[in-house]
Design an enzyme around this catalytic site. Structure first.
Site, PDB file in Angstrom:
ATOM      1  N   TYR A   1      18.573 -22.169 -36.007  1.00  0.00           N
ATOM      2  CA  TYR A   1      17.307 -21.965 -36.712  1.00  0.00           C
ATOM      3  C   TYR A   1      16.848 -23.158 -37.546  1.00  0.00           C
ATOM      4  O   TYR A   1      15.752 -23.127 -38.097  1.00  0.00           O
ATOM      5  CB  TYR A   1      17.409 -20.729 -37.601  1.00  0.00           C
ATOM      6  CG  TYR A   1      17.684 -19.476 -36.806  1.00  0.00           C
ATOM      7  CD1 TYR A   1      16.693 -18.902 -36.027  1.00  0.00           C
ATOM      8  CD2 TYR A   1      18.946 -18.891 -36.806  1.00  0.00           C
ATOM      9  CE1 TYR A   1      16.945 -17.764 -35.275  1.00  0.00           C
ATOM     10  CE2 TYR A   1      19.203 -17.747 -36.058  1.00  0.00           C
ATOM     11  CZ  TYR A   1      18.201 -17.193 -35.298  1.00  0.00           C
ATOM     12  OH  TYR A   1      18.453 -16.069 -34.551  1.00  0.00           O
TER      13      TYR A   1
ATOM     14  N   ASP B   1       3.859  -0.038 -31.739  1.00  0.00           N
ATOM     15  CA  ASP B   1       2.842   0.997 -31.912  1.00  0.00           C
ATOM     16  C   ASP B   1       1.910   0.688 -33.075  1.00  0.00           C
ATOM     17  O   ASP B   1       0.704   0.937 -32.991  1.00  0.00           O
ATOM     18  CB  ASP B   1       3.495   2.363 -32.100  1.00  0.00           C
ATOM     19  CG  ASP B   1       4.095   2.920 -30.820  1.00  0.00           C
ATOM     20  OD1 ASP B   1       3.838   2.360 -29.731  1.00  0.00           O
ATOM     21  OD2 ASP B   1       4.831   3.928 -30.916  1.00  0.00           O
TER      22      ASP B   1
ATOM     23  N   ASN C   1       6.834 -13.175 -36.718  1.00  0.00           N
ATOM     24  CA  ASN C   1       8.177 -13.400 -36.200  1.00  0.00           C
ATOM     25  C   ASN C   1       8.947 -12.136 -36.561  1.00  0.00           C
ATOM     26  O   ASN C   1       9.401 -11.985 -37.690  1.00  0.00           O
ATOM     27  CB  ASN C   1       8.835 -14.636 -36.814  1.00  0.00           C
ATOM     28  CG  ASN C   1      10.209 -14.896 -36.223  1.00  0.00           C
ATOM     29  OD1 ASN C   1      10.830 -14.010 -35.644  1.00  0.00           O
ATOM     30  ND2 ASN C   1      10.698 -16.109 -36.401  1.00  0.00           N
TER      31      ASN C   1
ATOM     32  N   ARG D   1      18.254 -10.564 -26.003  1.00  0.00           N
ATOM     33  CA  ARG D   1      17.167 -11.204 -26.753  1.00  0.00           C
ATOM     34  C   ARG D   1      15.998 -11.599 -25.853  1.00  0.00           C
ATOM     35  O   ARG D   1      14.967 -12.052 -26.331  1.00  0.00           O
ATOM     36  CB  ARG D   1      17.681 -12.450 -27.475  1.00  0.00           C
ATOM     37  CG  ARG D   1      18.668 -12.146 -28.571  1.00  0.00           C
ATOM     38  CD  ARG D   1      18.968 -13.388 -29.377  1.00  0.00           C
ATOM     39  NE  ARG D   1      20.136 -13.219 -30.206  1.00  0.00           N
ATOM     40  CZ  ARG D   1      20.127 -12.669 -31.420  1.00  0.00           C
ATOM     41  NH1 ARG D   1      18.999 -12.248 -31.950  1.00  0.00           N
ATOM     42  NH2 ARG D   1      21.244 -12.564 -32.099  1.00  0.00           N
TER      43      ARG D   1
ATOM     44  N   HIS E   1       8.878 -17.257 -32.363  1.00  0.00           N
ATOM     45  CA  HIS E   1      10.336 -17.269 -32.510  1.00  0.00           C
ATOM     46  C   HIS E   1      10.781 -18.712 -32.674  1.00  0.00           C
ATOM     47  O   HIS E   1      10.350 -19.589 -31.909  1.00  0.00           O
ATOM     48  CB  HIS E   1      11.022 -16.649 -31.296  1.00  0.00           C
ATOM     49  CG  HIS E   1      10.666 -15.213 -31.118  1.00  0.00           C
ATOM     50  ND1 HIS E   1      11.230 -14.220 -31.882  1.00  0.00           N
ATOM     51  CD2 HIS E   1       9.771 -14.613 -30.299  1.00  0.00           C
ATOM     52  CE1 HIS E   1      10.703 -13.063 -31.521  1.00  0.00           C
ATOM     53  NE2 HIS E   1       9.802 -13.278 -30.571  1.00  0.00           N
ATOM     54  N   ILE E   2      11.629 -18.952 -33.648  1.00  0.00           N
ATOM     55  CA  ILE E   2      12.122 -20.301 -33.906  1.00  0.00           C
ATOM     56  C   ILE E   2      13.002 -20.782 -32.756  1.00  0.00           C
ATOM     57  O   ILE E   2      12.881 -21.908 -32.293  1.00  0.00           O
ATOM     58  CB  ILE E   2      12.878 -20.339 -35.250  1.00  0.00           C
ATOM     59  CG1 ILE E   2      11.881 -20.076 -36.392  1.00  0.00           C
ATOM     60  CG2 ILE E   2      13.602 -21.672 -35.441  1.00  0.00           C
ATOM     61  CD1 ILE E   2      12.527 -19.867 -37.745  1.00  0.00           C
ATOM     62  N   SER E   3      13.892 -19.914 -32.301  1.00  0.00           N
ATOM     63  CA  SER E   3      14.788 -20.288 -31.201  1.00  0.00           C
ATOM     64  C   SER E   3      14.153 -19.909 -29.864  1.00  0.00           C
ATOM     65  O   SER E   3      13.211 -19.113 -29.811  1.00  0.00           O
ATOM     66  CB  SER E   3      16.139 -19.588 -31.353  1.00  0.00           C
ATOM     67  OG  SER E   3      16.007 -18.196 -31.123  1.00  0.00           O
TER      68      SER E   3
ATOM     69  N   HIS F   1      13.286  -6.949 -30.170  1.00  0.00           N
ATOM     70  CA  HIS F   1      14.007  -6.391 -29.028  1.00  0.00           C
ATOM     71  C   HIS F   1      14.268  -4.897 -29.149  1.00  0.00           C
ATOM     72  O   HIS F   1      14.825  -4.302 -28.230  1.00  0.00           O
ATOM     73  CB  HIS F   1      15.344  -7.124 -28.866  1.00  0.00           C
ATOM     74  CG  HIS F   1      15.257  -8.575 -29.193  1.00  0.00           C
ATOM     75  ND1 HIS F   1      14.550  -9.473 -28.410  1.00  0.00           N
ATOM     76  CD2 HIS F   1      15.735  -9.286 -30.244  1.00  0.00           C
ATOM     77  CE1 HIS F   1      14.623 -10.678 -28.972  1.00  0.00           C
ATOM     78  NE2 HIS F   1      15.328 -10.586 -30.077  1.00  0.00           N
TER      79      HIS F   1
END
Length: 148
Positions: free
Chosen positions: A23, A88, A75, A112, A101-103, A81
């Site tokens: 990260y 909703d 994020n 993931r 998402h950072i990664s 997941h």
């Protein structure tokens, strides 16, 4: 408040100390400061919210709808997941959003690789580190016709 809302989910308050090999070393505060400066240049109001609790994120999405927020940058962390409820809330309020998402979630564990949000997002940015937030903000500004 019309403008942009940046939402961060579980464990993102630990950025800078949590698995820096994945990260990076930037803290959430570092990221927010850069986004605040970028939004100020564009004349766009921006607000930030982080929670480790799914229900708090959902309530903030509901509030974003009531506040007529133009765009959400989210994020969702691990809730990406698992959370049908977060999906909703985003569908129910219809506030457009960009998932960040950072990664690179597609280069990590198989669990993931599935997102409950990607198919309803205006766009998805992953794997570009903290810069992904800045790119999402640039896209959000263009989508709301307030480019830098």
């Amino acid at each position: 408040m019309a403008g942009i809302l940046v939402l961060n989910g579980p464990n993102l308050n630990l950025l800078g100390v949590r698995e820096p090999g994945i990260y990076g070393s930037d803290t959430l505060s570092d990221i927010e400061s850069r986004l605040q400066a970028q939004a100020r240049v564009a004349g766009m109001p921006i607000d930030f919210f982080q929670s480790n609790a799914e229900h708090a994120l959902i309530e903030r999405i509901h509030q974003a709808f009531r506040d007529a927020v133009d765009m959400i940058i989210i994020n969702p962390g691990a809730l990406t997941h698992t959370s049908v409820a977060l999906r909703d809330a985003l569908l129910a309020t219809a506030v457009p959003f960009i998932e960040v998402h950072i990664s690179n979630v597609h280069a990590r564990e198989p669990f993931r690789r599935h997102s409950y949000l990607s198919d309803i997002a205006r766009g998805v940015i992953c794997g570009l580190g903290p810069m992904g937030y800045e790119l999402a903000l640039q896209a959000a500004l263009q989508m709301t016709h307030r480019s830098l």
